[in-house]
Design an enzyme around this catalytic site. Sequence first.
Site, PDB file in Angstrom:
ATOM      1  N   ASP A 179      25.634  26.950   7.504  1.00 41.10           N
ATOM      2  CA  ASP A 179      25.587  26.370   6.161  1.00 41.10           C
ATOM      3  C   ASP A 179      24.898  25.007   6.157  1.00 41.10           C
ATOM      4  O   ASP A 179      25.124  24.178   7.043  1.00 41.10           O
ATOM      5  CB  ASP A 179      27.018  26.236   5.632  1.00 41.10           C
ATOM      6  CG  ASP A 179      27.064  25.961   4.144  1.00 41.10           C
ATOM      7  OD1 ASP A 179      26.072  26.252   3.457  1.00 41.10           O
ATOM      8  OD2 ASP A 179      28.105  25.477   3.672  1.00 41.10           O
ATOM      9  N   GLU A 287      19.514  32.077   2.402  1.00 39.99           N
ATOM     10  CA  GLU A 287      19.903  31.355   1.185  1.00 39.99           C
ATOM     11  C   GLU A 287      19.171  30.031   1.173  1.00 39.99           C
ATOM     12  O   GLU A 287      19.029  29.383   2.218  1.00 39.99           O
ATOM     13  CB  GLU A 287      21.415  31.120   1.134  1.00 39.99           C
ATOM     14  CG  GLU A 287      21.834  30.215  -0.026  1.00 39.99           C
ATOM     15  CD  GLU A 287      23.286  30.368  -0.418  1.00 39.99           C
ATOM     16  OE1 GLU A 287      23.736  31.522  -0.558  1.00 39.99           O
ATOM     17  OE2 GLU A 287      23.966  29.336  -0.576  1.00 39.99           O
TER      18      GLU A 287
END
Length: 525
Positions: A179, A287
């Site tokens: 992330d 992402e």
Amino acid sequence: MELKQLVTDVHEILTVSGDYSKLTDSEVYIPSIQVDRTNVYFILHERQDNQVVKSLVVYEDRGTIQDFDGQETLEDANKVLLVGMLNEQNWHALTKRFTWVKPTSRHGYKYTFGLGDRLGNASNAHLRLFKGRGIMPVLSQQSIRELLLTNRTFTDVILDAGWSVFEEGYTDGWAADGDHVKNPHEVDYAVKTGCSMITLDCTEKIHNEIADLTDDELDAQFNALDEDLVTYFNKTYLDKEFQISDQAAVHFSKKDVEQSVLIFFGAVEYAEFIYHKFVVPFNLDFEISMDETIVPTTPANHYFFANELQRKGITPETLAPKFYGEFQKAIDYIGDVDRFEREYVIHEAIAEHFGYKLSIHSGSDKLSVYEIIGRLSKEHGWHVKTAGTNWLEALRVIAHVDPKLMVELYQFAYDNLDDVAAFYVFNAQTDGTAPKPETITVDNVMTLLNDDDARQVLHTMYGSILNLQKSYRYVYRDRFFKILKENQDLYDKYLNAHIAEHLDLLQGLAQTKAEVQAKYEPTIQ
């Protein structure tokens, strides 16, 4: 546990044909039992000093069992029974036998949910909640900053989640997210340790300063670009309107074009570099975070970013705009909910047009907008990221079991909030309305977890609390984890009541914040 008793347990497992409800050994964790022909695998739960100590039990052929690292072994005919730790070698050995134990792609899953377990002990509870929900959990979701603040590694995070997957017998698929990785070194680290997706944080390639330029300054910077770029961008976007759905169209004024290019085109180019260097070779889910801006992402910004990606042959799995309103940590959405819905319709239409789903960052506790997100994200679904929720629910356990310690933790967090001033923007830092430590006692300490400002103070200070040392010893960490381990059932209850509020609204099982709070919050008092 006696090894001979474990051999007896194995033979009983092999003879009951899948009905394990009446196993005589209560220390065999039934959801973990896996049988492959005459081989047996399960997790053993032994109670020691008010805590559950877990071990892996393997019963396998002599010729293959050497894959595992065993503390104790016992031969049984042509088989070997092995008891080992829940370590990296044993997890990798299990992944060779059961592919569902490894993280996998989110592709094909309409609804995905990031859980951000910073402490490494929440995934079992979450998996029990997610069974049958039709939502893919991203169990392993950590940024480099979170790893540093918790003294963990990507390997730690993946192993903690992966062992929970095996332990709960969760075969529906899960993902691991590197992330907010910002540079090739961080991406490489996430990929090489087994993350199945990355979230590319384009902070260093997004030029926020452009938003503050006057029109003349904006013109000057835009027209200083190479002539071929200026010509291309104006020809493609200037004064053009793109009809993206029956309900939504995007128009580009001169300012829209120039701001979109100067703020975001560097991030598009960087995403292309990361895509070809890592995403394609390692078959990652991709992402992109374009929400690291000081102003909300306009429809023109979003369309420009997505269109330029498509021109380069890139369709991310998910993309995170910066939505209107404030998505501050640990509290509900701040802003006009009706305006959020109007603008979300357009962002969702853009995402559907280009073939990805929207990602909602800082998604913890945003109960006021989940129903909107769930209702409007029709074609490609949604991805919601939560972080910090597990930490705050862990503190709820501390407040319940050892209120004196919780009072002490809040005093420390309140007094040292400047430690995290550079990392977060939140009201508790600026408006001075957080509860004063001198007003908190063992009798009212539970109220901290229901107060927005107190939640933000505690949320942001997790690293400082866990890492504080005096005389080379941790001040809080060991006490904190001891209480959690001794009260895992209570922690599980708090965790799942809170996350269930999120999921019910996203899935349309409830319509309002008040409805889910009435349903779940009595269970966490």
